[in-house]
Scaffold this motif. Structure first.
Motif, PDB file in Angstrom:
ATOM      1  N   THR A 168      40.304  69.696  26.437  1.00 30.13           N
ATOM      2  CA  THR A 168      39.352  69.282  25.208  1.00 30.13           C
ATOM      3  C   THR A 168      38.135  70.563  25.132  1.00 30.13           C
ATOM      4  N   LEU A 169      38.142  71.149  26.541  1.00 29.97           N
ATOM      5  CA  LEU A 169      37.406  72.447  26.400  1.00 29.97           C
ATOM      6  C   LEU A 169      37.799  73.594  25.327  1.00 29.97           C
ATOM      7  N   MET A 170      39.065  73.777  25.790  1.00 29.65           N
ATOM      8  CA  MET A 170      39.724  74.658  24.657  1.00 29.65           C
ATOM      9  C   MET A 170      39.476  74.554  23.282  1.00 29.65           C
ATOM     10  N   ALA A 171      39.718  72.938  23.130  1.00 32.77           N
ATOM     11  CA  ALA A 171      39.683  72.587  21.479  1.00 32.77           C
ATOM     12  C   ALA A 171      38.281  72.942  20.908  1.00 32.77           C
ATOM     13  N   LEU A 172      37.330  72.492  22.004  1.00 29.78           N
ATOM     14  CA  LEU A 172      35.939  72.614  21.729  1.00 29.78           C
ATOM     15  C   LEU A 172      35.478  74.166  21.162  1.00 29.78           C
ATOM     16  N   HIS A 173      36.167  74.970  22.101  1.00 31.46           N
ATOM     17  CA  HIS A 173      35.890  76.463  21.787  1.00 31.46           C
ATOM     18  C   HIS A 173      36.451  76.721  20.347  1.00 31.46           C
TER      19      HIS A 173
ATOM     20  N   ARG B 290      35.049  78.075  16.950  1.00 32.36           N
ATOM     21  CA  ARG B 290      35.075  79.459  16.006  1.00 32.36           C
ATOM     22  C   ARG B 290      35.422  79.011  14.439  1.00 32.36           C
ATOM     23  N   LEU B 291      36.115  77.849  14.219  1.00 29.54           N
ATOM     24  CA  LEU B 291      36.441  77.514  12.841  1.00 29.54           C
ATOM     25  C   LEU B 291      35.364  76.799  11.862  1.00 29.54           C
ATOM     26  N   LEU B 292      34.283  76.619  12.593  1.00 27.27           N
ATOM     27  CA  LEU B 292      33.006  75.851  11.977  1.00 27.27           C
ATOM     28  C   LEU B 292      32.326  76.867  11.107  1.00 27.27           C
TER      29      LEU B 292
END
Ligand code: SAM
Length: 195
Positions: free
Chosen positions: A126-131, A135-137
């Motif tokens: 989840t933490l990796m996905a939040l990072h 970046r994509l946002l």
């Protein structure tokens, strides 16, 4: 956002509606049974066939449920705006091109309702996905994270989400948390907006 809403998910959807514009690209990082994917599709799809929802889940059954909900709810033209991937959300950048302007990334953590309750989102990925999501946002975009605390590991995951979102620099991010005070073990909605 809260008038007439009984569920925190309804509050999340009404926040999304205020952020998403016709033709936008958004991400459903946890498709599950497809309710959020469908809601997002309705928000991005415009008259000229623009708009895109990237959806992902690690369970085949979740992607099947999502596809079947879409098949019975929208026509094939709208359905084409959804791109589904059997993928861990920590790897979302493998399928979403780098130069994509992503308006919203939605996480609805925990287990698949009606499915195997032992397959849950995990704090590390989840933490990796939040990072990856951060970046994509695009500027003005939002990451929406629904966290459930009632299952084993839920409180640890909330702590991971709280720690990540609290440490985002205040110059470029706004982080906030929504919880129902009269429903203490209900889900918590964390919203972060990129300035
Ligand atoms: N948004 C869904 C809906 O509207 O029905 C509900 C999502 S459900 C609470 C959580 C989902 O996250 C489950 O389907 C589960 O398989 C999925 N999941 C768990 N770990 C994941 C991961 N690392 N990457 C992507 N999806 C994951």
């Amino acid at each position: 956002f809260i008038t007439g809403k009984r569920k925190v998910t309804e509050v999340a959807h009404s926040v999304w509606k205020n952020i998403i514009r016709d033709g936008d690209t958004v991400v459903d990082a946890t498709c599950g049974n497809g309710h959020d994917t469908l809601a997002l599709l309705k928000m991005v799809a415009d008259q000229s066939g623009r708009g895109c929802v990237y959806g992902m889940d690690i369970q085949t059954s979740a992607l099947e449920n999502t596809l079947s909900l879409l098949e019975k709810s929208v026509d094939s033209n709208e359905r084409k705006l959804v791109k589904l991937f059997s993928l861990c959300h920590s790897r979302m950048e493998d399928v979403i091109p780098k130069d994509t302007s992503v308006r919203l990334v939605a996480f609805n953590l925990g287990y698949l309702p009606g499915g195997d309750k032992t397959i849950i989102t995990m704090p590390g990925t989840t933490l990796m996905a939040l990072h990856a999501a951060s970046r994509l946002l695009m500027s003005g975009g939002v990451i929406s994270i629904m966290v459930y605390v009632g299952h084993p590991g839920g409180r640890d995951e909330l702590e991971t989400v709280r720690s990540f979102t609290s440490s985002l620099p205040v110059e470029s991010w706004v982080s906030c948390k929504f919880e129902m005070l009269n429903r203490p073990s209900g889900p918590v909605l964390v919203l972060v907006s990129k300035k």
